[in-house]
Design an enzyme around this catalytic site. Structure first.
Site, short mmCIF file in Angstrom:
data_model
loop_
_atom_site.label_atom_id
_atom_site.label_comp_id
_atom_site.label_asym_id
_atom_site.label_seq_id
_atom_site.Cartn_x
_atom_site.Cartn_y
_atom_site.Cartn_z
N LYS A 29 1.01 -9.25 9.21
CA LYS A 29 1.34 -7.89 9.45
C LYS A 29 0.31 -7.22 10.24
O LYS A 29 -0.72 -6.97 9.59
CB LYS A 29 1.84 -6.97 8.08
CG LYS A 29 2.11 -5.56 8.46
CD LYS A 29 2.43 -4.74 7.14
CE LYS A 29 2.48 -3.44 7.29
NZ LYS A 29 2.57 -2.57 5.91
N TYR B 146 -13.27 -1.58 1.69
CA TYR B 146 -14.47 -0.88 1.32
C TYR B 146 -15.53 -1.90 1.46
O TYR B 146 -16.62 -1.48 1.94
CB TYR B 146 -14.47 -0.49 0.15
CG TYR B 146 -15.74 0.55 -0.45
CD1 TYR B 146 -15.96 1.57 0.00
CD2 TYR B 146 -16.77 -0.18 -1.12
CE1 TYR B 146 -16.98 2.33 -0.28
CE2 TYR B 146 -17.66 0.51 -1.68
CZ TYR B 146 -17.94 1.68 -1.12
OH TYR B 146 -19.17 2.35 -1.35
N THR C 265 0.89 -1.04 0.07
CA THR C 265 -0.17 0.11 0.01
C THR C 265 0.88 1.33 0.18
O THR C 265 0.53 2.13 -0.53
CB THR C 265 -1.02 0.00 1.16
OG1 THR C 265 -0.19 -0.23 2.37
CG2 THR C 265 -1.91 -1.09 1.22
N THR C 266 2.03 1.19 0.83
CA THR C 266 3.05 2.27 0.55
C THR C 266 3.55 2.75 -0.79
O THR C 266 3.89 3.63 -1.32
CB THR C 266 4.16 2.27 1.60
OG1 THR C 266 3.55 2.00 2.98
CG2 THR C 266 4.97 3.47 1.66
N ILE D 276 7.27 -4.11 9.46
CA ILE D 276 7.18 -3.62 8.08
C ILE D 276 7.03 -2.40 8.29
O ILE D 276 5.95 -1.68 8.64
CB ILE D 276 6.27 -4.56 7.37
CG1 ILE D 276 6.33 -6.00 7.14
CG2 ILE D 276 5.76 -3.72 5.84
CD1 ILE D 276 5.56 -6.69 6.51
N ARG E 228 -7.26 1.62 7.52
CA ARG E 228 -7.51 2.00 5.91
C ARG E 228 -8.50 1.05 5.38
O ARG E 228 -8.94 1.50 4.30
CB ARG E 228 -5.98 1.60 5.40
CG ARG E 228 -4.91 2.67 5.96
CD ARG E 228 -5.13 4.03 5.49
NE ARG E 228 -4.87 4.23 4.30
CZ ARG E 228 -3.58 4.73 3.57
NH1 ARG E 228 -2.73 4.83 4.50
NH2 ARG E 228 -3.65 4.91 2.30
N TYR F 212 -2.31 -9.25 6.11
CA TYR F 212 -2.06 -7.93 6.54
C TYR F 212 -3.52 -7.22 6.98
O TYR F 212 -4.35 -7.06 6.29
CB TYR F 212 -1.44 -7.10 5.25
CG TYR F 212 -1.34 -5.55 5.39
CD1 TYR F 212 -1.16 -5.12 6.59
CD2 TYR F 212 -1.14 -4.72 4.14
CE1 TYR F 212 -0.92 -3.61 6.80
CE2 TYR F 212 -0.88 -3.54 4.50
CZ TYR F 212 -0.78 -2.84 5.55
OH TYR F 212 -0.58 -1.57 5.92
#
Length: 292
Positions: free
Chosen positions: A161, A107, A44-45, A203, A138, A133
């Site tokens: 994560k 979502y 995502t980063t 991470i 988010r 994850y």
């Protein structure tokens, strides 16, 4: 074992909006030289939400080739559509990554049973190990410890994560899984405490701009030198916070550009350059940590 200081690598881009593969090569070498233990490619980063599949695959391919086995490479393969996540997973599987990082669907907010079905289906589509994850801040869905424990029974699901920032959540998961299940923090501000409680690694977003320091901190924990680890973490406290004054990766990409580690501060819409007051907060944190 995947452990230690793992960078959630940004994806550098040119002013035309294309991926800057020259800058990407430089970043990878920077992290290897700094002692980073692993690289997450297009998580995502890395702006995975705005990279189409073909481009996603090109970036992962470039990183795997550049790393050439020197550190672990973990590829992002998550999505809010199980079928699309499987398609991406199958496309990346032949590239030689060490593991996948699979974010919870965002979502559409599936149930816990839906999460189990989703992750099992993806794990069944590849021979490459999967790291779950969980980042409810988010994605709007929280994968509960009991769900993690059920998924940990799958032979290809090897770790998580965990990015809630809750140390109690770590303890709850530890009580339900085997010691071999890899526990990685996804929250820089609580990362050191996570390691002290038996976590295996972090991470990290901060790792992008403080690679040497994050590697030294993780190594210090392994060596039992908590005094050194505490000192490094204290130095980076304001940086951890500054990296999230706007949505990630907006602050960290701006910081990398300010430090000269990437040539341009370019994002994919809808992300844009941080506001001026945010820039001031980031710059001050970098200076106070002697990173600028």
């Amino acid at each position: 074992m995947i452990r230690g200081s793992i960078v959630a690598l940004v994806t550098p881009m040119t002013s035309s909006g294309d991926v800057d593969f020259t800058a990407l090569t430089t970043l990878v070498e920077h992290h290897i030289a700094a002692g980073t233990h692993g690289i997450v490619a297009v998580g995502t980063t890395g702006e995975s939400a705005t990279l189409p599949v073909g481009e996603h695959i090109k970036v992962v391919t470039a990183i795997v080739k550049q790393v050439a086995g020197r550190v672990k490479v973990i590829a992002g393969n998550g999505g809010n559509s199980t079928a699309e996540a499987i398609e991406l997973t199958k496309a990346i599987t032949p590239l030689g990554v060490d593991a996948f990082l699979n974010v919870t669907p965002y979502y559409n907010k599936p149930s816990q049973r839906g999460l189990i079905k989703h992750f099992e289906a993806i794990a069944n589509s590849t021979d490459v190990p999967q790291i779950l994850y969980n980042v409810p801040g988010r994605t709007a869905v929280d994968m509960l410890p009991e769900t993690v424990a059920e998924l940990a029974k799958h032979p290809k699901i090897i770790g998580i994560k965990e990015a809630t920032g809750s140390l109690q959540r770590l303890k709850d998961i530890q009580a339900l899984v085997d010691d071999s299940f890899i526990l990685l923090s996804g929250d820089d501000e609580t990362g050191l405490d996570f390691l002290k409680l038996g976590g295996h690694g972090v991470i990290s977003v901060t790792n992008n701009i403080a690679a040497k320091e994050m590697a030294e901190m993780c190594n210090a924990v392994v060596e039992g030198d908590f005094e050194l680890a505490d000192a490094i973490d204290q130095r980076l406290k304001a940086v951890h916070s500054a990296m999230f004054v706007e949505s990630n990766p907006v602050p960290v990409k701006w910081a990398l550009c300010k430090m000269g580690l990437i040539p341009e501060c370019i994002y994919r819409l809808p992300l844009v350059e941080p506001e001026l007051n945010t820039q001031n907060v980031i710059e001050e944190a970098l200076k106070n940590a002697n990173l600028l």
